[in-house]
Design a protein around this motif. Structure first.
Motif, PDB file in Angstrom:
ATOM      1  N   SER A  15    -108.047 -27.580  16.635  1.00 41.89           N
ATOM      2  CA  SER A  15    -107.116 -28.205  17.576  1.00 41.89           C
ATOM      3  C   SER A  15    -106.942 -29.703  17.379  1.00 41.89           C
ATOM      4  O   SER A  15    -106.035 -30.304  17.949  1.00 41.89           O
ATOM      5  CB  SER A  15    -107.569 -27.936  19.018  1.00 41.89           C
ATOM      6  N   SER A  16    -107.813 -30.328  16.568  1.00 36.24           N
ATOM      7  CA  SER A  16    -107.712 -31.783  16.390  1.00 36.24           C
ATOM      8  C   SER A  16    -108.472 -32.207  15.136  1.00 36.24           C
ATOM      9  O   SER A  16    -109.179 -31.405  14.510  1.00 36.24           O
ATOM     10  CB  SER A  16    -108.292 -32.519  17.608  1.00 36.24           C
ATOM     11  N   GLY A  17    -108.339 -33.479  14.791  1.00 37.25           N
ATOM     12  CA  GLY A  17    -109.129 -34.084  13.726  1.00 37.25           C
ATOM     13  C   GLY A  17    -109.047 -33.372  12.391  1.00 37.25           C
ATOM     14  O   GLY A  17    -107.969 -32.978  11.931  1.00 37.25           O
ATOM     15  N   ILE A  18    -110.206 -33.187  11.753  1.00 39.93           N
ATOM     16  CA  ILE A  18    -110.265 -32.570  10.433  1.00 39.93           C
ATOM     17  C   ILE A  18    -109.745 -31.139  10.477  1.00 39.93           C
ATOM     18  O   ILE A  18    -109.054 -30.689   9.557  1.00 39.93           O
ATOM     19  CB  ILE A  18    -111.708 -32.621   9.890  1.00 39.93           C
ATOM     20  N   GLY A  19    -110.041 -30.415  11.552  1.00 38.06           N
ATOM     21  CA  GLY A  19    -109.590 -29.031  11.654  1.00 38.06           C
ATOM     22  C   GLY A  19    -108.082 -28.909  11.671  1.00 38.06           C
ATOM     23  O   GLY A  19    -107.496 -28.057  10.973  1.00 38.06           O
ATOM     24  N   ALA A  20    -107.420 -29.749  12.451  1.00 45.03           N
ATOM     25  CA  ALA A  20    -105.959 -29.735  12.512  1.00 45.03           C
ATOM     26  C   ALA A  20    -105.359 -30.135  11.170  1.00 45.03           C
ATOM     27  O   ALA A  20    -104.403 -29.510  10.684  1.00 45.03           O
ATOM     28  CB  ALA A  20    -105.475 -30.675  13.607  1.00 45.03           C
ATOM     29  N   ALA A  21    -105.926 -31.170  10.554  1.00 48.24           N
ATOM     30  CA  ALA A  21    -105.436 -31.608   9.242  1.00 48.24           C
ATOM     31  C   ALA A  21    -105.609 -30.517   8.195  1.00 48.24           C
ATOM     32  O   ALA A  21    -104.748 -30.325   7.327  1.00 48.24           O
ATOM     33  CB  ALA A  21    -106.178 -32.877   8.812  1.00 48.24           C
ATOM     34  N   THR A  22    -106.707 -29.778   8.295  1.00 47.68           N
ATOM     35  CA  THR A  22    -106.960 -28.681   7.358  1.00 47.68           C
ATOM     36  C   THR A  22    -105.936 -27.569   7.534  1.00 47.68           C
ATOM     37  O   THR A  22    -105.428 -27.008   6.555  1.00 47.68           O
ATOM     38  CB  THR A  22    -108.389 -28.139   7.551  1.00 47.68           C
ATOM     39  N   ALA A  23    -105.627 -27.251   8.775  1.00 51.19           N
ATOM     40  CA  ALA A  23    -104.603 -26.240   9.045  1.00 51.19           C
ATOM     41  C   ALA A  23    -103.275 -26.631   8.404  1.00 51.19           C
ATOM     42  O   ALA A  23    -102.591 -25.794   7.785  1.00 51.19           O
ATOM     43  CB  ALA A  23    -104.438 -26.057  10.553  1.00 51.19           C
ATOM     44  N   LEU A  24    -102.910 -27.888   8.524  1.00 54.64           N
ATOM     45  CA  LEU A  24    -101.634 -28.359   7.975  1.00 54.64           C
ATOM     46  C   LEU A  24    -101.629 -28.312   6.450  1.00 54.64           C
ATOM     47  O   LEU A  24    -100.599 -28.003   5.834  1.00 54.64           O
ATOM     48  CB  LEU A  24    -101.352 -29.776   8.470  1.00 54.64           C
ATOM     49  N   GLU A  25    -102.768 -28.598   5.839  1.00 54.55           N
ATOM     50  CA  GLU A  25    -102.852 -28.521   4.376  1.00 54.55           C
ATOM     51  C   GLU A  25    -102.725 -27.066   3.913  1.00 54.55           C
ATOM     52  O   GLU A  25    -102.011 -26.765   2.956  1.00 54.55           O
ATOM     53  CB  GLU A  25    -104.166 -29.121   3.879  1.00 54.55           C
ATOM     54  N   PHE A  26    -103.411 -26.160   4.584  1.00 55.78           N
ATOM     55  CA  PHE A  26    -103.320 -24.745   4.219  1.00 55.78           C
ATOM     56  C   PHE A  26    -101.915 -24.198   4.476  1.00 55.78           C
ATOM     57  O   PHE A  26    -101.458 -23.300   3.756  1.00 55.78           O
ATOM     58  CB  PHE A  26    -104.352 -23.922   4.991  1.00 55.78           C
ATOM     59  N   ALA A  27    -101.249 -24.722   5.491  1.00 59.58           N
ATOM     60  CA  ALA A  27     -99.892 -24.254   5.800  1.00 59.58           C
ATOM     61  C   ALA A  27     -98.950 -24.446   4.606  1.00 59.58           C
ATOM     62  O   ALA A  27     -98.044 -23.644   4.380  1.00 59.58           O
ATOM     63  CB  ALA A  27     -99.356 -24.985   7.030  1.00 59.58           C
ATOM     64  N   LYS A  28     -99.182 -25.491   3.855  1.00 62.04           N
ATOM     65  CA  LYS A  28     -98.338 -25.777   2.684  1.00 62.04           C
ATOM     66  C   LYS A  28     -98.512 -24.737   1.580  1.00 62.04           C
ATOM     67  O   LYS A  28     -97.665 -24.620   0.695  1.00 62.04           O
ATOM     68  CB  LYS A  28     -98.668 -27.160   2.123  1.00 62.04           C
ATOM     69  N   THR A  29     -99.628 -23.999   1.601  1.00 62.59           N
ATOM     70  CA  THR A  29     -99.929 -23.058   0.520  1.00 62.59           C
ATOM     71  C   THR A  29     -99.399 -21.654   0.790  1.00 62.59           C
ATOM     72  O   THR A  29     -99.462 -20.791  -0.080  1.00 62.59           O
ATOM     73  CB  THR A  29    -101.451 -22.942   0.307  1.00 62.59           C
ATOM     74  N   GLY A  30     -98.934 -21.403   2.014  1.00 64.97           N
ATOM     75  CA  GLY A  30     -98.484 -20.064   2.365  1.00 64.97           C
ATOM     76  C   GLY A  30     -99.602 -19.132   2.771  1.00 64.97           C
ATOM     77  O   GLY A  30     -99.432 -17.908   2.812  1.00 64.97           O
TER      78      GLY A  30
END
Length: 260
Positions: free
Chosen positions: A16-31
């Protein structure tokens, strides 16, 4: 785009925030197909919207409320992931907690809470996921800290919990190598998140703390969550197919410096 992550099922705790949220956004780019878990569903939904804005279809984003200190919540997280997607490929044990308190003032309650979040929950959730990770020859990425390998004042219990997590990473990596399941960790230095203030640091002290990182983390000063997320993505992808049991410091060189 890391094509090896396309359609992989990725569980991220503390998303929901911080590193976890940023990680979700990075994985989102990969499909990849994402499972975003945390206690704050409103903030999770915001992260999910940002993932959609990156081009990830809504059907590839699953948001679920989860208190990782509650074993039944962990069972539900794994069960609902399998019900929706039928497999688990990557587990990112990101959720963490700390509190600034002296050793003599550390209560059993504080000790137990920090260890339950930082050590016990990753242990239990990984244990539940491993049978499914074996089927996919998947991987685990633990989000640890420089504090697992270095000592810091007013953070004894936190440092202990992360040291335990680090040895969990190395030992489990050896145990699961025969099953082609990789286990690694990222060990960030100071990252620009809400962590320090949640742990009890005042705004004034936090401002000075960030300024100090220009000296302590000479390459980067305080690090943005996205930089940690990119390393998590690497460790989850086939680009690190021969890497297991590693603690990867993402700290602008801080761990390599002599104390100042």
């Amino acid at each position: 785009m890391m094509s090896s992550l396309l359609n992989k099922v990725v569980i991220i705790t503390g998303a929901s925030s911080g590193i976890g949220a940023a990680t979700a956004l990075e994985f989102a780019k990969t499909g990849a197909r994402l499972v975003l878990a945390a206690r704050n569903v409103e903030r999770l939904n915001d992260v999910a919207s940002r993932c959609s804005a990156k081009g990830l279809p809504q059907e590839k984003i699953f948001v679920t409320s989860c208190d990782i200190t509650v074993e039944e919540n962990l069972k539900s997280l794994v069960g609902s992931t399998l019900e929706k997607y039928g497999q688990i490929d990557v587990l990112v044990n990101n959720a963490g907690s700390g509190q600034y308190v002296s050793f003599l003032n550390t209560s059993a309650e504080v000790f137990d809470n920090i260890f339950n979040i930082n050590t016990r929950a990753p242990f239990m959730l990984t244990q539940m996921c491993v049978p499914h990770l074996k089927k996919t020859e998947g991987c685990v990425v633990n989000v640890s800290s420089i504090s697992g390998q270095r000592s810091f004042p007013l953070a004894l219990t936190y440092c202990m919990s992360k040291a335990a997590l680090d040895h969990f990473t190395r030992t489990l990596a050896v145990d699961l190598a025969k099953d082609k399941v990789r286990v690694n960790s990222v060990n960030p230095g100071v990252v620009v998140t809400e962590f320090q203030r949640r742990a009890g640091m005042t705004e004034e002290a936090y401002k000075a703390y960030l300024e100090k990182q220009k000296e302590l983390q000479p390459l980067t000063a305080a690090i943005e969550p996205e930089e940690v997320a990119k390393v998590i993505l690497f460790l989850a992808s086939d680009q690190s197919a021969s890497v297991t049991g590693e603690l990867v410091f993402v700290d602008g060189g801080r761990h390599a410096k002599a104390p100042v």
